[in-house]
Design a protein around this motif. Structure first.
Motif: not given
Length: 214
Positions: A190-197, A204-213
């Motif tokens: 989860r942290q790696e997804l935002f390293e370049a941000h 503070n990334p959500f700890p697991v995969q999250l989808a919002i519909f």
């Protein structure tokens, strides 16, 4: 002379017994060591296989926001839109199988549809556990026809789900060496997804995969 010979035979027999005892103890230690290593490898492999082949999905949100329709369409994309599902009572379970991109085996998705009544909120803790949190997807469905409820609903579920996931990730990390590795992989991923941000240090990334519909 006869007495001396008897003593020599006795010493010889005792020497053989001692060597046999030493050899047996060494063999026993070796067997125990091999068994312990095999048991450890099996436990680690079991954890990896479990997380590789199963995924748990929890869908939550207010009542009549489209959770069950979303689940049904996910399982069967060709389902007739006129076929309206019945309201979910408490917590509903369905499953689906899909081919994996990285494996010849199919992935089994355990799908939990949480009823929208507030009295059902605590049931979200049922599908989230140390056994499932290592490979989990959480979905929050918002009713955009009632925009005034969207942000309060999202805020409520993000806080509740994040607390549950954090608790069970910690429990997973304490269960075994394999569980600890898996919990760390989930957090690191989860942290790696935002390293370049540009705001990565403040995120503070959500700890697991999250989808919002919506």
């Amino acid at each position: 002379a006869a007495a001396a010979a008897a003593r020599r035979r006795y010493r010889g027999r005792m020497s053989k017994v001692k060597r046999k005892d030493v050899r047996s103890k060494g063999d026993e230690d070796l067997e125990n060591s091999i068994l312990a290593r095999l048991t450890k490898e099996h436990q680690q492999a079991s954890v990896g296989e479990e997380f590789a082949n199963d995924v748990t999905i929890l869908v939550c949100g207010n009542k009549k926001c489209g959770k069950t329709s979303l689940v049904d369409r996910f399982i069967n994309p060709a389902k007739d839109e006129k076929d309206q599902p019945k309201p979910t009572v408490a917590l509903d379970y369905k499953f689906a199988r899909a081919a994996s991109e990285n494996s010849t085996s199919k992935v089994l998705a355990h799908i939990y549809d949480l009823g929208g009544e507030e009295t059902n909120d605590d049931l979200a803790a049922i599908p989230i556990s140390p056994a499932t949190v290592g490979n989990m997807v959480l979905a929050v469905v918002l009713d955009l026809s009632e925009p005034h409820t969207a942000m309060p609903t999202l805020d409520k579920w993000l806080k509740k789900l994040q607390a549950l996931v954090a608790r069970h990730l910690a429990a997973l990390g304490q269960e075994s060496e394999g569980g600890a590795r898996r919990a760390e992989m989930v957090r690191a991923g989860r942290q790696e997804l935002f390293e370049a941000h540009p705001d990565a240090p403040a995120l503070n990334p959500f700890p697991v995969q999250l989808a919002i519909f919506g």
